[in-house]
Every structure is written in structure tokens, then in C-alpha cells.
Motif scaffolding. Structure first.
Motif, PDB file in Angstrom:
ATOM      1  N   GLY A  53       0.859  -1.194   0.031  1.00 34.86           N
ATOM      2  CA  GLY A  53      -0.078  -0.137   0.004  1.00 34.86           C
ATOM      3  C   GLY A  53       0.862   1.273   0.026  1.00 34.86           C
ATOM      4  O   GLY A  53       2.073   1.232  -0.198  1.00 34.86           O
ATOM      5  N   PRO A  54       0.351   2.440   0.418  1.00 34.73           N
ATOM      6  CA  PRO A  54       0.977   3.759   0.568  1.00 34.73           C
ATOM      7  C   PRO A  54       2.190   3.601   1.426  1.00 34.73           C
ATOM      8  O   PRO A  54       2.008   3.374   2.664  1.00 34.73           O
ATOM      9  CB  PRO A  54       0.012   4.597   0.890  1.00 34.73           C
ATOM     10  N   PHE A  55       3.205   4.087   1.182  1.00 40.25           N
ATOM     11  CA  PHE A  55       4.670   4.220   1.792  1.00 40.25           C
ATOM     12  C   PHE A  55       5.350   5.408   1.868  1.00 40.25           C
ATOM     13  O   PHE A  55       5.329   6.090   0.811  1.00 40.25           O
ATOM     14  CB  PHE A  55       5.710   3.188   1.163  1.00 40.25           C
ATOM     15  N   PRO A  56       5.215   6.126   3.147  1.00 41.93           N
ATOM     16  CA  PRO A  56       5.543   7.427   3.266  1.00 41.93           C
ATOM     17  C   PRO A  56       7.243   7.688   2.645  1.00 41.93           C
ATOM     18  O   PRO A  56       8.113   6.912   2.948  1.00 41.93           O
ATOM     19  CB  PRO A  56       5.582   7.889   4.590  1.00 41.93           C
ATOM     20  N   CYS A  57       7.324   8.779   1.749  1.00 42.46           N
ATOM     21  CA  CYS A  57       8.506   9.335   1.336  1.00 42.46           C
ATOM     22  C   CYS A  57       9.099  10.623   1.957  1.00 42.46           C
ATOM     23  O   CYS A  57       8.006  11.412   1.643  1.00 42.46           O
ATOM     24  CB  CYS A  57       8.637   9.141  -0.154  1.00 42.46           C
ATOM     25  N   ASN A  58      10.128  10.850   2.457  1.00 41.68           N
ATOM     26  CA  ASN A  58      10.173  12.265   3.024  1.00 41.68           C
ATOM     27  C   ASN A  58      11.094  13.130   2.285  1.00 41.68           C
ATOM     28  O   ASN A  58      12.123  12.635   1.307  1.00 41.68           O
ATOM     29  CB  ASN A  58      11.168  11.976   4.377  1.00 41.68           C
ATOM     30  N   GLY A  59      10.898  14.312   2.251  1.00 40.80           N
ATOM     31  CA  GLY A  59      11.807  15.275   1.651  1.00 40.80           C
ATOM     32  C   GLY A  59      12.007  16.469   2.539  1.00 40.80           C
ATOM     33  O   GLY A  59      11.283  16.518   3.571  1.00 40.80           O
ATOM     34  N   VAL A  60      12.651  17.659   2.011  1.00 45.31           N
ATOM     35  CA  VAL A  60      12.825  18.644   3.023  1.00 45.31           C
ATOM     36  C   VAL A  60      12.574  20.075   2.178  1.00 45.31           C
ATOM     37  O   VAL A  60      12.784  20.120   0.936  1.00 45.31           O
ATOM     38  CB  VAL A  60      14.146  18.621   3.665  1.00 45.31           C
ATOM     39  N   ILE A  61      12.268  21.077   3.005  1.00 43.76           N
ATOM     40  CA  ILE A  61      12.223  22.460   2.445  1.00 43.76           C
ATOM     41  C   ILE A  61      12.841  23.187   3.400  1.00 43.76           C
ATOM     42  O   ILE A  61      12.778  23.567   4.583  1.00 43.76           O
ATOM     43  CB  ILE A  61      10.786  22.979   2.252  1.00 43.76           C
TER      44      ILE A  61
END
Length: 245
Positions: A53-61
Motif C-alpha cells: 500500500g502507500p509508503f511514506p517518502c520524506n523530503g525537505v524544504i
């Protein structure tokens, strides 16, 4: 009464010394944005994994003085557009996007950034691997490290060695003492994950190099899962260190 008094004082000290929890400043079905510190935000999008299912992916600002710098694109064009719209709604000019490595969870929506005339940056090897994989290509390359500033803040983007992929970089924000490790760094309790393009023999050594290069790091954001302290570096090293025979 005395034990209760000491307990209350101890509890107050813990509360005062602990870091504030990240504040959710934007939330939809496809995108979440957290405020970590002044000028530093985390964006979370989701990739669909078969049988999971949906798997969280991180990024930064990173943002300051009317400018913003994005680290990793959301996983597709739709969510990339959603992220850009939110940043621009804060009256910020996006001066660039830095790509961690050549996989979809880092540059899946990169083309949308290019359509908005936003410059993109990546390791030279990332561009080579993305081209071979038919992925959108970052525009500007570097080999060892690249420093990009946003107002009073800086990002130090460095290649520390192979691990999750041959091209994975990390981005360190010295004013925030925060490291965005991408998929090179694992969240606590995580398994080894996708090893299709990995160098498991070099992985621990690469993270050890990061520890020595940025010894003052206090917060670590992995590619997937919750952020934590520098213990995420130690956990990743242990995970990929072969047991002694």
C-alpha cells in the motif's frame, strides 16, 4: 510530599529540555508538510508498493527571506504540483531542487519543477543513472559536494559513498544541525528495504564517514519513516555491519 515535589520538578525539566513536536502546516490525502524548525520543513508524500500500500517518502524544504530550496521531489507530477503550489502560496520563490538519488521517490515529479523553470541539482552519477533508467534528468551536476544558500541558511550537499544506491547523497543544514540522509539512512526499527541497486558492503562505511564529517548533527531525517536523533546513523551502521565470525 517531598517525592512528589521532586517528581514534578523532574517532569518539568524533561518537558523544558525536550524538542517541540513538528507542527503540521499542511495536510491532504497525498501530501503532508511539517514545520521542524524556523526555516526548515519536511514534506511527506506516498509511493504505492505492491502488497503493502502507500509508503511514506520524506523530503525537505529550506526557506528564508522569500526563497525556498526543495530537497527531493514528491513521487509523481500531481503531488509535485501540490507541493509547489503550497510553497508559492507562502509567497516564496523556489530557487531550486536537490535530488538525493535516481529513484522514483526522489525525482518522480521532477519534470513539474522544470516546467516551473525551477533549477535542479544532483550528483553527476545520479544524472547518469537516471538517464539509463529513463527517469527525468536533473539539470546541474556536482561530484563531491555543493553548497546552496537560502537567505541566512545553508545546505551542504555531499556524496559520502555508496549505500542504498551508488549515487546517494546527504544534505546537511548546519544552522539547524539537521541532516537529510535520504534512503542512505534508516529510521529506527526499519529493515534493509530495497537492495536492488545497493552496495551493502560499503553502506556502513559511508554512514561512518557522514558521522565524522558532521559530528554536531542533532536531528536526522531518513528517506522513509520518522525523523530522530543521530542514533539513526548508529542504527544504520549496525544494520549494515556484517557480524564478526
Amino acid at each position: 510530599m517531598r517525592p512528589l515535589f521532586y517528581f514534578l520538578v523532574f517532569s518539568l525539566l524533561i518537558a523544558c529540555s525536550s524538542k517541540p513536536k513538528p507542527e503540521t502546516v499542511y495536510q491532504s490525502k497525498t501530501l503532508q508538510i511539517l514545520k521542524l524548525q524556523s526555516g526548515l520543513y519536511q514534506h511527506i508524500s506516498y509511493i504505492q508498493i505492491p502488497n503493502y500500500g502507500p509508503f511514506p517518502c520524506n523530503g525537505v524544504i529550506l526557506l528564508d527571506q522569500g526563497e525556498a530550496l526543495v530537497f527531493d521531489s514528491p513521487v509523481d507530477d500531481y503531488v509535485a504540483q501540490e507541493l509547489i503550489q503550497w510553497i508559492e502560496s507562502q509567497e516564496l520563490h523556489i530557487k531550486g531542487i536537490v535530488v538525493n538519488h535516481f529513484h522514483e521517490d526522489c525525482l518522480g515529479g521532477l519534470q513539474v519543477f522544470h516546467q516551473h523553470k525551477i533549477l535542479s541539482y544532483a550528483h553527476q552519477k545520479t544524472i547518469e543513472l537516471a538517464a539509463a533508467d529513463g527517469m527525468p534528468l536533473p539539470q546541474n551536476s556536482f561530484v563531491d559536494s555543493l553548497i546552496i544558500s537560502v537567505g541566512q541558511y545553508h545546505s551542504i550537499n555531499s556524496f559520502a559513498g555508496a549505500g542504498h544506491t551508488q549515487d546517494n547523497i546527504v544534505s546537511y543544514f548546519p544552522e539547524h544541525k539537521t541532516l537529510f540522509g535520504g534512503c542512505l539512512i534508516k529510521s529506527l526499527g526499519a529493515q534493509k528495504g530495497n537492495l536492488a541497486d545497493a552496495d551493502t558492503l560499503q553502506w556502513a562505511r559511508s554512514v561512518e564517514h557522514i558521522k565524522s564529517k558532521f559530528p554536531e548533527v542533532e536531528t536526522v531525517i531518513p528517506g522513509h519513516g520518522p525523523a530522530g536523533s543521530s542514533e539513526l546513523l548508529d542504527y544504520t551502521i549496525k544494520l549494515f555491519t556484517a557480524p564478526k565470525t
